[in-house]
Design an enzyme around this catalytic site. Sequence first.
Site, PDB file in Angstrom:
ATOM      1  N   ASP A 105       0.842  -1.187   0.000  1.00 40.35           N
ATOM      2  CA  ASP A 105       0.000   0.000   0.000  1.00 40.35           C
ATOM      3  C   ASP A 105       0.885   1.248   0.000  1.00 40.35           C
ATOM      4  O   ASP A 105       1.729   1.411  -0.887  1.00 40.35           O
ATOM      5  CB  ASP A 105      -0.948  -0.083   1.201  1.00 40.35           C
ATOM      6  CG  ASP A 105      -1.982   1.023   1.281  1.00 40.35           C
ATOM      7  OD1 ASP A 105      -2.909   1.025   0.446  1.00 40.35           O
ATOM      8  OD2 ASP A 105      -1.853   1.887   2.174  1.00 40.35           O
ATOM      9  N   HIS A 266      -7.498  -6.705   0.786  1.00 38.15           N
ATOM     10  CA  HIS A 266      -6.436  -5.697   0.720  1.00 38.15           C
ATOM     11  C   HIS A 266      -5.341  -5.920   1.754  1.00 38.15           C
ATOM     12  O   HIS A 266      -4.156  -5.795   1.434  1.00 38.15           O
ATOM     13  CB  HIS A 266      -7.036  -4.301   0.898  1.00 38.15           C
ATOM     14  CG  HIS A 266      -6.013  -3.210   0.872  1.00 38.15           C
ATOM     15  ND1 HIS A 266      -5.260  -2.922  -0.246  1.00 38.15           N
ATOM     16  CD2 HIS A 266      -5.601  -2.346   1.840  1.00 38.15           C
ATOM     17  CE1 HIS A 266      -4.441  -1.913   0.012  1.00 38.15           C
ATOM     18  NE2 HIS A 266      -4.617  -1.556   1.278  1.00 38.15           N
TER      19      HIS A 266
END
Length: 285
Positions: A105, A266
Amino acid sequence: MMFDGFSLEIVKLADATLRVRHGGAGPPVLLLHGHPRTHTTWHRVAPILARHHTVICPDLPGFGQSSVPADAWESAGSSKRAKAGICVALMHRLGFDRFAVAGHDRGALTAFRMAMDHPASISHLVEIDGIPVLEHLERCDSRFATEWWHWFFFAQPDKPERAINVDPQAWYGGSAEAMGRENFEDYQAAISSPHVVHGMLEDYRAGLTIDRRHDAEDRARGLRVECPTLVLWSLRDDLERLYGDVLAIWRPWARHLQGRGIDSGHHVAEEAPDLLAKAILDFLA
């Protein structure tokens, strides 16, 4: 016990003070977390990697219990270039002149900048759920703006801090059941600090300004990542759905590229740690 056998210390550098967890033995690998996590997001992955590697997990500047960069024009202290330099300085302080780095990320953006700015220090690059910020912004369309609207909200002055700090847990979510109790408690402490929330948002403000310019300048100069590069993305997240062929985006940026999707949401280090650790170990081997 989370990170059993690892050491936890505060490392003071010239430009930052970092909370750092490290353990294991063997070739070094640096793990960089994303937003809004701290280094404890790696608690299920790091012990697996530590069977074969020395594993270093810091809180990134502006996150967790590391120092928050001072406010500056274009959030320069929170630029990925600034954070990359700090992370390289950390590894040199710990005695590692050359090492692998894996980032997820927002941490993937810093890891990419480390490989671009400090090629002599980076032996391998692992990018998890990330592409260069310039590529995100140049591909921005109505789907991106609808689903990743927070990028643009977080970049506004003052308002996102005011909104998030009313109820950080409601804003960010997460649970002890999914994350692990100690990881969840560490994360809760971070998001409950207005100072840390500001530091995390400055990372996004830098992304839309100075980070974008650094990527554009490097592309104009024809610079690429020279070390072996592994790109991983979560198949139950939206990177592939938004962009299709993720590796096609990376090919102009990395000379020695491989990658694939992982069956996860995620927060892959928490949701699919065995799959992620195996992918990293196979690549580093």
